[in-house]
Motif scaffolding. Structure first.
Motif, PDB file in Angstrom:
ATOM      1  N   THR A   1     118.225  68.532 -61.369  1.00 26.95           N
ATOM      2  CA  THR A   1     118.914  68.476 -62.386  1.00 26.95           C
ATOM      3  C   THR A   1     120.389  68.162 -62.563  1.00 26.95           C
ATOM      4  N   ASN A   2     120.929  68.231 -61.732  1.00 26.18           N
ATOM      5  CA  ASN A   2     122.697  67.903 -61.992  1.00 26.18           C
ATOM      6  C   ASN A   2     123.031  66.584 -62.065  1.00 26.18           C
TER       7      ASN A   2
ATOM      8  N   VAL B   1     120.979  65.199 -64.757  1.00 27.55           N
ATOM      9  CA  VAL B   1     120.704  65.056 -65.871  1.00 27.55           C
ATOM     10  C   VAL B   1     122.159  65.818 -66.096  1.00 27.55           C
ATOM     11  N   SER B   2     122.432  66.573 -65.988  1.00 25.77           N
ATOM     12  CA  SER B   2     123.155  67.636 -65.993  1.00 25.77           C
ATOM     13  C   SER B   2     124.588  66.754 -66.811  1.00 25.77           C
TER      14      SER B   2
ATOM     15  N   PHE C   1     111.143  72.029 -58.526  1.00 25.02           N
ATOM     16  CA  PHE C   1     112.096  72.520 -59.632  1.00 25.02           C
ATOM     17  C   PHE C   1     112.992  71.629 -57.998  1.00 25.02           C
ATOM     18  N   ASP C   2     113.998  70.082 -58.696  1.00 25.73           N
ATOM     19  CA  ASP C   2     114.802  69.137 -57.763  1.00 25.73           C
ATOM     20  C   ASP C   2     115.615  69.553 -58.438  1.00 25.73           C
ATOM     21  N   GLU C   3     117.363  70.207 -57.522  1.00 23.39           N
ATOM     22  CA  GLU C   3     118.699  70.651 -58.049  1.00 23.39           C
ATOM     23  C   GLU C   3     118.930  69.688 -58.155  1.00 23.39           C
TER      24      GLU C   3
END
Length: 52
Positions: free
Chosen positions: A19-20, A22-23, A14-16
């Motif tokens: 993820t941020n 892409v969001s 999981f790469d926070e």
């Protein structure tokens, strides 16, 4: 082409930060009007209200 090993365990990370990112891209697309384009919207004033 190699064959898959059925007993091999996959490792998912999981790469926070990713993820941020892409969001943020999804929100930017939505806010720019790209997402939802072509979807028909309905004006709520066209429906009659039945208040009692």
């Amino acid at each position: 082409m190699s064959k898959r090993e059925p007993n091999k365990q996959n490792i998912f990370e999981f790469d926070e930060e990713g993820t941020n990112e892409v969001s943020e891209q999804i929100l930017n697309s939505y806010n720019s009007g790209f997402i939802g384009e072509g979807i028909e919207t309905v004006d709520s004033s066209t429906f009659s209200s039945t208040e009692g």
